[in-house]
Design a protein around this motif. Structure first.
Motif, PDB file in Angstrom:
ATOM      1  N   ILE A   1      28.178   8.489  51.550  1.00 21.76           N
ATOM      2  CA  ILE A   1      27.316   8.768  52.514  1.00 21.76           C
ATOM      3  C   ILE A   1      27.315  10.185  52.680  1.00 21.76           C
ATOM      4  O   ILE A   1      26.264  10.927  53.092  1.00 21.76           O
ATOM      5  CB  ILE A   1      27.376   7.902  53.681  1.00 21.76           C
ATOM      6  CG1 ILE A   1      26.862   6.390  53.290  1.00 21.76           C
ATOM      7  CG2 ILE A   1      26.591   8.406  54.744  1.00 21.76           C
ATOM      8  CD1 ILE A   1      27.089   5.492  54.598  1.00 21.76           C
ATOM      9  N   VAL A   2      28.663  10.756  53.114  1.00 20.69           N
ATOM     10  CA  VAL A   2      28.991  12.067  53.487  1.00 20.69           C
ATOM     11  C   VAL A   2      28.311  13.162  52.278  1.00 20.69           C
ATOM     12  O   VAL A   2      27.942  14.089  52.582  1.00 20.69           O
ATOM     13  CB  VAL A   2      30.385  12.263  53.684  1.00 20.69           C
ATOM     14  CG1 VAL A   2      30.637  13.611  53.741  1.00 20.69           C
ATOM     15  CG2 VAL A   2      31.025  11.548  54.844  1.00 20.69           C
ATOM     16  N   TYR A   3      28.520  12.670  50.959  1.00 16.42           N
ATOM     17  CA  TYR A   3      28.144  13.514  49.855  1.00 16.42           C
ATOM     18  C   TYR A   3      26.739  13.615  49.797  1.00 16.42           C
ATOM     19  O   TYR A   3      26.006  14.764  49.689  1.00 16.42           O
ATOM     20  CB  TYR A   3      28.592  12.807  48.621  1.00 16.42           C
ATOM     21  CG  TYR A   3      28.249  13.339  47.257  1.00 16.42           C
ATOM     22  CD1 TYR A   3      28.866  14.738  47.004  1.00 16.42           C
ATOM     23  CD2 TYR A   3      27.257  12.990  46.512  1.00 16.42           C
ATOM     24  CE1 TYR A   3      28.183  15.005  45.669  1.00 16.42           C
ATOM     25  CE2 TYR A   3      26.695  13.464  45.342  1.00 16.42           C
ATOM     26  CZ  TYR A   3      27.293  14.767  45.076  1.00 16.42           C
ATOM     27  OH  TYR A   3      26.855  15.326  43.906  1.00 16.42           O
ATOM     28  N   ILE A   4      26.072  12.518  50.319  1.00 16.44           N
ATOM     29  CA  ILE A   4      24.637  12.494  50.116  1.00 16.44           C
ATOM     30  C   ILE A   4      23.958  13.169  51.175  1.00 16.44           C
ATOM     31  O   ILE A   4      23.122  14.318  51.001  1.00 16.44           O
ATOM     32  CB  ILE A   4      23.935  11.063  50.292  1.00 16.44           C
ATOM     33  CG1 ILE A   4      24.416  10.008  48.865  1.00 16.44           C
ATOM     34  CG2 ILE A   4      22.322  11.239  50.411  1.00 16.44           C
ATOM     35  CD1 ILE A   4      24.043   8.446  48.842  1.00 16.44           C
ATOM     36  N   LEU A   5      24.561  13.305  52.414  1.00 24.28           N
ATOM     37  CA  LEU A   5      24.050  14.115  53.519  1.00 24.28           C
ATOM     38  C   LEU A   5      24.250  15.596  53.496  1.00 24.28           C
ATOM     39  O   LEU A   5      23.632  16.535  53.683  1.00 24.28           O
ATOM     40  CB  LEU A   5      24.837  13.378  54.791  1.00 24.28           C
ATOM     41  CG  LEU A   5      24.391  12.198  55.127  1.00 24.28           C
ATOM     42  CD1 LEU A   5      25.067  11.643  56.772  1.00 24.28           C
ATOM     43  CD2 LEU A   5      22.931  12.001  55.450  1.00 24.28           C
ATOM     44  N   GLU A   6      25.556  15.780  52.680  1.00 26.93           N
ATOM     45  CA  GLU A   6      25.642  17.132  52.320  1.00 26.93           C
ATOM     46  C   GLU A   6      24.909  17.860  51.430  1.00 26.93           C
ATOM     47  O   GLU A   6      24.316  19.080  51.232  1.00 26.93           O
ATOM     48  CB  GLU A   6      27.276  17.494  51.929  1.00 26.93           C
ATOM     49  CG  GLU A   6      28.347  17.215  53.103  1.00 26.93           C
ATOM     50  CD  GLU A   6      29.558  17.272  52.610  1.00 26.93           C
ATOM     51  OE1 GLU A   6      29.859  17.418  51.269  1.00 26.93           O
ATOM     52  OE2 GLU A   6      30.545  17.464  53.270  1.00 26.93           O
ATOM     53  N   ARG A   7      24.444  16.994  50.301  1.00 26.54           N
ATOM     54  CA  ARG A   7      23.503  17.397  49.324  1.00 26.54           C
ATOM     55  C   ARG A   7      22.190  17.711  49.939  1.00 26.54           C
ATOM     56  O   ARG A   7      21.690  18.865  49.738  1.00 26.54           O
ATOM     57  CB  ARG A   7      23.287  16.411  48.303  1.00 26.54           C
ATOM     58  CG  ARG A   7      24.615  16.083  47.629  1.00 26.54           C
ATOM     59  CD  ARG A   7      24.777  17.009  46.137  1.00 26.54           C
ATOM     60  NE  ARG A   7      23.248  16.763  45.400  1.00 26.54           N
ATOM     61  CZ  ARG A   7      23.207  17.109  44.010  1.00 26.54           C
ATOM     62  NH1 ARG A   7      24.481  17.787  43.584  1.00 26.54           N
ATOM     63  NH2 ARG A   7      22.438  16.883  43.493  1.00 26.54           N
ATOM     64  N   LYS A   8      21.772  16.876  50.833  1.00 27.53           N
ATOM     65  CA  LYS A   8      20.464  16.959  51.790  1.00 27.53           C
ATOM     66  C   LYS A   8      20.525  18.370  52.560  1.00 27.53           C
ATOM     67  O   LYS A   8      19.356  19.040  52.576  1.00 27.53           O
ATOM     68  CB  LYS A   8      20.327  15.856  52.514  1.00 27.53           C
ATOM     69  CG  LYS A   8      19.721  14.633  51.860  1.00 27.53           C
ATOM     70  CD  LYS A   8      19.234  13.397  52.577  1.00 27.53           C
ATOM     71  CE  LYS A   8      18.576  12.451  51.853  1.00 27.53           C
ATOM     72  NZ  LYS A   8      18.502  11.196  52.946  1.00 27.53           N
ATOM     73  N   CYS A   9      21.555  18.529  53.264  1.00 29.30           N
ATOM     74  CA  CYS A   9      21.664  19.608  53.856  1.00 29.30           C
ATOM     75  C   CYS A   9      21.652  20.994  53.192  1.00 29.30           C
ATOM     76  O   CYS A   9      21.039  22.016  53.628  1.00 29.30           O
ATOM     77  CB  CYS A   9      23.018  19.652  54.873  1.00 29.30           C
ATOM     78  SG  CYS A   9      23.022  18.410  56.206  1.00 29.30           S
ATOM     79  N   SER A  10      22.351  20.929  52.145  1.00 27.52           N
ATOM     80  CA  SER A  10      22.288  22.248  51.209  1.00 27.52           C
ATOM     81  C   SER A  10      20.948  22.436  50.541  1.00 27.52           C
ATOM     82  O   SER A  10      20.624  23.649  50.244  1.00 27.52           O
ATOM     83  CB  SER A  10      23.336  21.837  49.942  1.00 27.52           C
ATOM     84  OG  SER A  10      22.937  20.970  49.218  1.00 27.52           O
TER      85      SER A  10
END
Length: 368
Positions: A348-357
């Motif tokens: 979940i953290v990885y997906i959210l970080e990808r969206k933010c980037s």
């Protein structure tokens, strides 16, 4: 010339990613292999139908209680990280620090000797804008206290419960001694690194020289200056904690509570099967002995040896089918359930970080 340099850097980047992915794949495959062998060993010689029946008879409230204790065990590390970072003047949310602890648990669980946890925690802390020097000291402080408390518990057990401990552990007593010794050596080494400026300087510069020598990094005066700046900030942070002993005492006491919680988890499983005759202290002591013995072994999640020790040590506590059933529940909660939970949160953290980037470049483009 510029094209050659850019092409070289691209291939270097691709090579590094492939090497990293290869290492991660090997760790995952080793973990799955050990999990399969462990499951096979558990099934061998056991009527798993009867074991499943015994598990179904467990009081559901004690099961949920044990799961809650497991979540607390991992979350407690995050609360300690939060407390120490705030002491350094970082107004960070507790939830974000708990995120670091679950990420650390996941990577520690799938890598030999739990070596992958702290580097990934440090990576995510850096991404969140925290200073590497402060984050490093905080994580090292938590690690030292974590191991220190385990060593103290082990020594306490030897001093005040040697004979019952020896009777229960039997042929595994040497493994307990080995685990206690390795943890003690690690605590001493980490303390020397933390409070020995010269040794820390040698380690930092030595790693930098190694990377340059084997062409992992190019020589850079700017990077060397940054390393020296990092050392200075690191020393300042260490000195801050050395001058605020009350905060270290508070974290140490909370670490004792955290450590004991995961030992108490097994006693909740014992009560959940409606068993009587063994007190909480004995069950907790035996579970602690398993943790101490396997904590430093170079196996992802200490799989296999943990289950073998459990079945041998707890044979006199859990009768008949309840032995395997209790092992499946307690080990299932304090490792596999927490590992799966940590894996889900990490994804979940990885997906959210990808969206933010992805959003950031778009926002930058709008302003341009």
């Amino acid at each position: 010339m510029k094209e050659n340099l850019s092409s070289s850097s691209v291939w270097s980047s691709i090579g590094q990613k492939l090497h990293k992915n290869k290492k991660n794949l090997i760790s995952v495959l080793l973990f799955l292999l050990l999990a399969a062998l462990t499951f096979s060993a558990i099934c061998k010689g056991n009527d798993m139908t009867e074991v499943a029946k015994a598990v179904r008879k467990m009081d559901v409230w004690y099961l949920f209680g044990a799961m809650g204790v497991g979540i607390f065990f991992v979350s407690a590390e995050g609360l300690m990280i939060c407390y120490l970072l705030r002491a350094l003047g970082n107004p960070i949310a507790a939830g974000r620090c708990i995120k670091y602890s679950f990420i650390g648990f996941f990577y520690s669980g799938i890598t030999p000797s739990a070596t992958g946890g702290q580097p990934m925690q440090l990576y995510h802390m850096k991404k969140d804008g925290l200073k590497i020097s402060e984050s490093t000291v905080v994580l090292m402080t938590v690690a030292v206290l974590y191991k220190f408390v385990l060593v103290v518990i082990g020594l306490f057990m030897l001093l005040f419960g040697y004979h019952p401990l020896k009777n229960y552990l039997g042929s595994y007593m040497w493994l307990f001694y080995l685990g206690l010794l390795l943890n003690t050596v690690l605590v001493i080494f980490l303390l020397i690194v933390m409070f020995g400026p010269k040794l820390f300087h040698n380690i930092v510069t030595g790693v930098e020289r190694f990377c340059v020598r084997f062409h992992l990094l190019k020589h850079s005066e700017e990077r060397i200056e940054k390393l020296f700046g990092f050392e200075e900030k690191y020393r300042e942070t260490v000195q801050f904690f050395a001058g605020h002993k009350g905060k270290i005492v508070a974290v140490t006491l909370f670490t004792v509570l955290q450590r004991c919680s995961v030992f108490f988890l097994t006693y909740l499983v014992y009560l959940g099967f409606h068993l009587k005759g063994t007190d909480a202290l004995t069950v907790m002591m035996l579970q602690a002995s398993v943790y101490i013995a396997v904590d430093m072994l170079p196996l992802p999640g200490a799989q296999g040896i943990t289950e073998l020790m459990y079945k041998s040590i707890f044979a006199g506590v859990f009768p008949g089918t309840f032995l395997t059933a209790s092992m499946c529940v307690s080990r299932g909660i304090n490792f596999y359930f927490l590992l799966i939970t940590s894996a889900i949160l990490t994804v979940i953290v990885y997906i959210l970080e990808r969206k933010c980037s992805r959003k950031k470049p778009a926002e930058t483009a709008e302003y341009n």
